[in-house]
Write a protein that holds these residues in place. Structure first.
Motif, PDB file in Angstrom:
ATOM      1  N   PRO A 116     -16.947   1.046  22.027  1.00 25.99           N
ATOM      2  CA  PRO A 116     -15.609   1.652  22.095  1.00 25.99           C
ATOM      3  C   PRO A 116     -15.123   2.217  20.765  1.00 25.99           C
ATOM      4  O   PRO A 116     -14.241   3.074  20.746  1.00 25.99           O
ATOM      5  N   ASN A 117     -15.668   1.738  19.662  1.00 20.78           N
ATOM      6  CA  ASN A 117     -15.280   2.247  18.342  1.00 20.78           C
ATOM      7  C   ASN A 117     -16.523   2.274  17.461  1.00 20.78           C
ATOM      8  O   ASN A 117     -16.694   1.445  16.569  1.00 20.78           O
ATOM      9  N   PRO A 118     -17.410   3.243  17.699  1.00 20.49           N
ATOM     10  CA  PRO A 118     -18.721   3.205  17.041  1.00 20.49           C
ATOM     11  C   PRO A 118     -18.691   3.477  15.548  1.00 20.49           C
ATOM     12  O   PRO A 118     -19.613   3.084  14.839  1.00 20.49           O
ATOM     13  N   LEU A 119     -17.646   4.151  15.055  1.00 20.72           N
ATOM     14  CA  LEU A 119     -17.565   4.471  13.625  1.00 20.72           C
ATOM     15  C   LEU A 119     -16.226   3.982  13.065  1.00 20.72           C
ATOM     16  O   LEU A 119     -15.343   4.772  12.727  1.00 20.72           O
ATOM     17  N   PRO A 120     -16.057   2.678  12.952  1.00 19.83           N
ATOM     18  CA  PRO A 120     -14.777   2.151  12.473  1.00 19.83           C
ATOM     19  C   PRO A 120     -14.550   2.444  10.993  1.00 19.83           C
ATOM     20  O   PRO A 120     -15.498   2.563  10.211  1.00 19.83           O
ATOM     21  N   VAL A 121     -13.284   2.556  10.636  1.00 25.30           N
ATOM     22  CA  VAL A 121     -12.859   2.663   9.236  1.00 25.30           C
ATOM     23  C   VAL A 121     -11.968   1.450   8.993  1.00 25.30           C
ATOM     24  O   VAL A 121     -10.797   1.435   9.368  1.00 25.30           O
ATOM     25  N   LEU A 122     -12.534   0.422   8.389  1.00 22.90           N
ATOM     26  CA  LEU A 122     -11.871  -0.877   8.314  1.00 22.90           C
ATOM     27  C   LEU A 122     -11.131  -1.043   6.994  1.00 22.90           C
ATOM     28  O   LEU A 122     -11.747  -1.073   5.921  1.00 22.90           O
ATOM     29  N   ILE A 123      -9.811  -1.163   7.065  1.00 16.53           N
ATOM     30  CA  ILE A 123      -9.019  -1.514   5.885  1.00 16.53           C
ATOM     31  C   ILE A 123      -9.011  -3.034   5.790  1.00 16.53           C
ATOM     32  O   ILE A 123      -8.478  -3.725   6.657  1.00 16.53           O
ATOM     33  N   LYS A 124      -9.614  -3.565   4.720  1.00 21.04           N
ATOM     34  CA  LYS A 124      -9.888  -4.993   4.630  1.00 21.04           C
ATOM     35  C   LYS A 124      -8.942  -5.742   3.701  1.00 21.04           C
ATOM     36  O   LYS A 124      -8.758  -6.950   3.846  1.00 21.04           O
ATOM     37  N   LYS A 125      -8.389  -5.053   2.728  1.00 20.82           N
ATOM     38  CA  LYS A 125      -7.447  -5.677   1.801  1.00 20.82           C
ATOM     39  C   LYS A 125      -6.379  -4.656   1.425  1.00 20.82           C
ATOM     40  O   LYS A 125      -6.645  -3.450   1.392  1.00 20.82           O
ATOM     41  N   LEU A 126      -5.180  -5.166   1.107  1.00 19.65           N
ATOM     42  CA  LEU A 126      -4.070  -4.320   0.676  1.00 19.65           C
ATOM     43  C   LEU A 126      -3.179  -5.137  -0.248  1.00 19.65           C
ATOM     44  O   LEU A 126      -2.804  -6.262   0.088  1.00 19.65           O
ATOM     45  N   LYS A 127      -2.859  -4.579  -1.418  1.00 24.62           N
ATOM     46  CA  LYS A 127      -2.034  -5.315  -2.378  1.00 24.62           C
ATOM     47  C   LYS A 127      -1.112  -4.357  -3.119  1.00 24.62           C
ATOM     48  O   LYS A 127      -1.504  -3.256  -3.496  1.00 24.62           O
ATOM     49  N   ALA A 128       0.114  -4.829  -3.339  1.00 25.84           N
ATOM     50  CA  ALA A 128       1.070  -4.107  -4.181  1.00 25.84           C
ATOM     51  C   ALA A 128       1.978  -5.129  -4.844  1.00 25.84           C
ATOM     52  O   ALA A 128       2.477  -6.046  -4.188  1.00 25.84           O
ATOM     53  N   GLY A 129       2.193  -4.998  -6.132  1.00 28.52           N
ATOM     54  CA  GLY A 129       3.152  -5.843  -6.827  1.00 28.52           C
ATOM     55  C   GLY A 129       2.666  -7.255  -7.070  1.00 28.52           C
ATOM     56  O   GLY A 129       1.512  -7.610  -6.817  1.00 28.52           O
ATOM     57  N   GLU A 130       3.586  -8.067  -7.591  1.00 27.25           N
ATOM     58  CA  GLU A 130       3.296  -9.464  -7.896  1.00 27.25           C
ATOM     59  C   GLU A 130       3.380 -10.286  -6.620  1.00 27.25           C
ATOM     60  O   GLU A 130       4.437 -10.360  -5.990  1.00 27.25           O
ATOM     61  N   VAL A 131       2.269 -10.895  -6.233  1.00 23.97           N
ATOM     62  CA  VAL A 131       2.256 -11.638  -4.979  1.00 23.97           C
ATOM     63  C   VAL A 131       2.588 -13.114  -5.170  1.00 23.97           C
ATOM     64  O   VAL A 131       2.852 -13.825  -4.202  1.00 23.97           O
ATOM     65  N   GLU A 132       2.591 -13.600  -6.418  1.00 21.06           N
ATOM     66  CA  GLU A 132       2.960 -14.990  -6.659  1.00 21.06           C
ATOM     67  C   GLU A 132       4.457 -15.177  -6.388  1.00 21.06           C
ATOM     68  O   GLU A 132       5.265 -14.264  -6.612  1.00 21.06           O
ATOM     69  N   PRO A 133       4.863 -16.366  -5.924  1.00 17.97           N
ATOM     70  CA  PRO A 133       6.277 -16.589  -5.577  1.00 17.97           C
ATOM     71  C   PRO A 133       7.243 -16.285  -6.715  1.00 17.97           C
ATOM     72  O   PRO A 133       8.365 -15.830  -6.477  1.00 17.97           O
ATOM     73  N   HIS A 134       6.813 -16.542  -7.965  1.00 19.75           N
ATOM     74  CA  HIS A 134       7.704 -16.322  -9.099  1.00 19.75           C
ATOM     75  C   HIS A 134       7.349 -15.058  -9.875  1.00 19.75           C
ATOM     76  O   HIS A 134       7.769 -14.893 -11.022  1.00 19.75           O
ATOM     77  N   GLY A 135       6.589 -14.161  -9.249  1.00 24.42           N
ATOM     78  CA  GLY A 135       6.266 -12.903  -9.899  1.00 24.42           C
ATOM     79  C   GLY A 135       7.493 -12.019 -10.030  1.00 24.42           C
ATOM     80  O   GLY A 135       8.475 -12.145  -9.280  1.00 24.42           O
ATOM     81  N   ALA A 136       7.454 -11.108 -10.986  1.00 30.01           N
ATOM     82  CA  ALA A 136       8.595 -10.224 -11.223  1.00 30.01           C
ATOM     83  C   ALA A 136       8.868  -9.347 -10.008  1.00 30.01           C
ATOM     84  O   ALA A 136       7.954  -8.895  -9.321  1.00 30.01           O
ATOM     85  N   LEU A 137      10.160  -9.109  -9.751  1.00 33.86           N
ATOM     86  CA  LEU A 137      10.568  -8.224  -8.671  1.00 33.86           C
ATOM     87  C   LEU A 137      10.792  -6.832  -9.237  1.00 33.86           C
ATOM     88  O   LEU A 137      11.486  -6.661 -10.242  1.00 33.86           O
ATOM     89  N   GLY A 138      10.216  -5.848  -8.595  1.00 33.65           N
ATOM     90  CA  GLY A 138      10.380  -4.483  -9.068  1.00 33.65           C
ATOM     91  C   GLY A 138       9.350  -3.580  -8.432  1.00 33.65           C
ATOM     92  O   GLY A 138       8.523  -4.008  -7.618  1.00 33.65           O
TER      93      GLY A 138
END
Length: 432
Positions: free
Chosen positions: A267-289
């Motif tokens: 059904p999807n012979p040529l997939p384009v898989l987005i496996k990771k995505l990141k933006a900014g500080e992901v730690e709870p106390h990372g800077a906001l901006g």
């Protein structure tokens, strides 16, 4: 007849060993063997596996990939990996001569237990429930290794003497585009007339596998908060456009690319898989901006017969058009970094004798026609077909949630796999 024993009797013996097959799979899951590049932690599982082969009376060879002379100079060697305490295990059931040989191969390393949390079944419990064995690597692919071992054990326990040699191979570092473990076995001289890779094919016989290449795509931003009235660049907005473009790319490829014969029903012979995505500080106390950057990891897959150069040309032609038609992306274009390796697609002839042999054995075991198609994933099979004399097909059990929480493998599929492998071995290698 097989040395005075009917093949049906051998299959009944395997049925009687179902509990042993289940416990072996559970035990393998209970020994973590996570791959976390550049390191991997397969040692304990591989040493356990080697001891199981010795108990069966097989000759056993343990060696790390970097012990193989000149492997680091080979064009297929993926640099940057560390192989301390990461042995391959290859064992041999020697035949008496005159028959064809076979390798049953697979990888002991698994993806990490993350992402967490798992459900009621932990990653290394090997829990058995409702005909499923849960845990990291059960489906990908310790169940396949257990079935290979039990097929050979059933033959040995039955006193069946084979003409051809049988090799059991468990390699390290297949995940994350690895393949150095498999390459090391080929360069050390382990060859046969055919090989069966017991990856998780859901009992489909797969003469072909797809390939893939992972790209890290990054957009830079203006970090911080616009407190002085400046007009910052937020890379998240541009990345949202790239994500939508990649989704369109998948649709375009599947519509316009001529289908490979072994992927007609996919059904999807040529997939384009987005496996990771990141933006900014992901730690709870990372800077906001506004993030300093935003990146994603994408892995488009390709049919057998596609070269790395062809893939790169197609991918960058598409991405160039995306960037050139968007003013924001033209002002702030993405950068690209190739990750891991180009895992090459590969195939053997649909009518190769080993394909026909496994088809015949599967029908004998199940009473049903076999499904023959392309594997819906990339793997290290290309090392066999491109860099050795041993043709390989993929044939493994069913399950779900590979590389995800609550991974599991079906017990009945493991049993069918074991029987099919045993029937294939005795006919392929011939009995003395």
């Amino acid at each position: 007849m097989v040395n005075g024993m009917k093949l049906e009797d051998l299959l009944m013996e395997i049925e009687a060993k179902k509990g042993e097959l289940v416990e072996l799979t559970r035990r393998l899951i209970q020994i973590p063997s996570e791959n976390k590049p550049p390191m991997g932690y397969e040692k304990e599982a591989q040493e356990y596996w080697a001891e199981k082969q010795r108990e069966l009376g097989l000759t056993v060879d343990l060696f790390t990939p970097d012990e193989v002379p000149d492997i680091t100079q080979h064009p297929a060697y993926l640099k940057g990996r560390i192989y301390e305490d990461r042995p391959n295990v290859v064992s041999k059931l020697k035949g008496c001569g005159g028959g064809k040989s076979i390798i049953l191969t697979g990888h002991m390393d698994t993806s990490p237990k993350e992402p967490l949390p798992w459900g009621i079944h932990g990653p290394f419990g090997g829990d058995l429930e409702d005909g499923k064995i849960y845990g990291r690597g059960g489906f990908d692919m310790k169940g396949g290794l257990a079935a290979s071992y039990m097929a050979v054990k059933a033959i040995v326990d039955a006193g069946i003497r084979l003409k051809g040699d049988v090799y059991l191979e468990s390699v390290v570092d297949e995940e994350y585009g690895g393949a150095n473990g498999t390459l090391a076995c080929r360069l050390k001289g382990y060859e046969a007339d055919a090989a069966i890779l017991t990856e998780c094919s859901c009992l489909a016989i797969c003469p072909a596998t797809r390939g893939d290449k992972n790209w890290k795509i990054t957009l830079k931003g203006t970090p911080g908060m616009p407190y002085t009235g400046e007009l910052p660049t937020n890379p998240v907005y541009g990345m949202a456009k790239i994500i939508q473009a990649l989704r369109n790319y998948e649709e375009i490829r599947n519509e316009k690319t001529r289908r490979h014969p072994l992927y007609v029903e996919d059904p999807n012979p040529l997939p384009v898989l987005i496996k990771k995505l990141k933006a900014g500080e992901v730690e709870p106390h990372g800077a906001l901006g506004i993030p300093i950057d935003c990146w994603l990891l994408v892995g488009p897959q390709v049919y057998p017969g596609t070269s790395e150069e062809e893939f790169d040309r197609e991918f960058f032609s598409f991405m160039e058009a995306v960037v050139n038609t968007d003013p924001e992306l033209r002002r702030n274009p993405p950068t690209y970094e190739s990750m891991f390796r180009y895992v090459e697609p590969t195939e053997i002839d649909r009518n190769h004798p080993i394909v026909k042999q496994v088809e015949k054995a599967f029908t004998l075991v199940t009473g049903k026609p076999a499904v023959v198609k392309g594997a819906p994933f990339p793997c290290d099979a290309f090392i066999f077909n491109k860099y050795s004399k041993t043709p390989v097909l993929v044939f493994g059990p069913g399950g779900a949630n590979a590389h995800a929480p609550d991974e599991y493998v079906y017990v009945e599929d493991l049993l069918t796999l074991t029987k099919t492998l045993a029937a294939s071995i005795v006919e392929w290698c011939e009995t003395a």
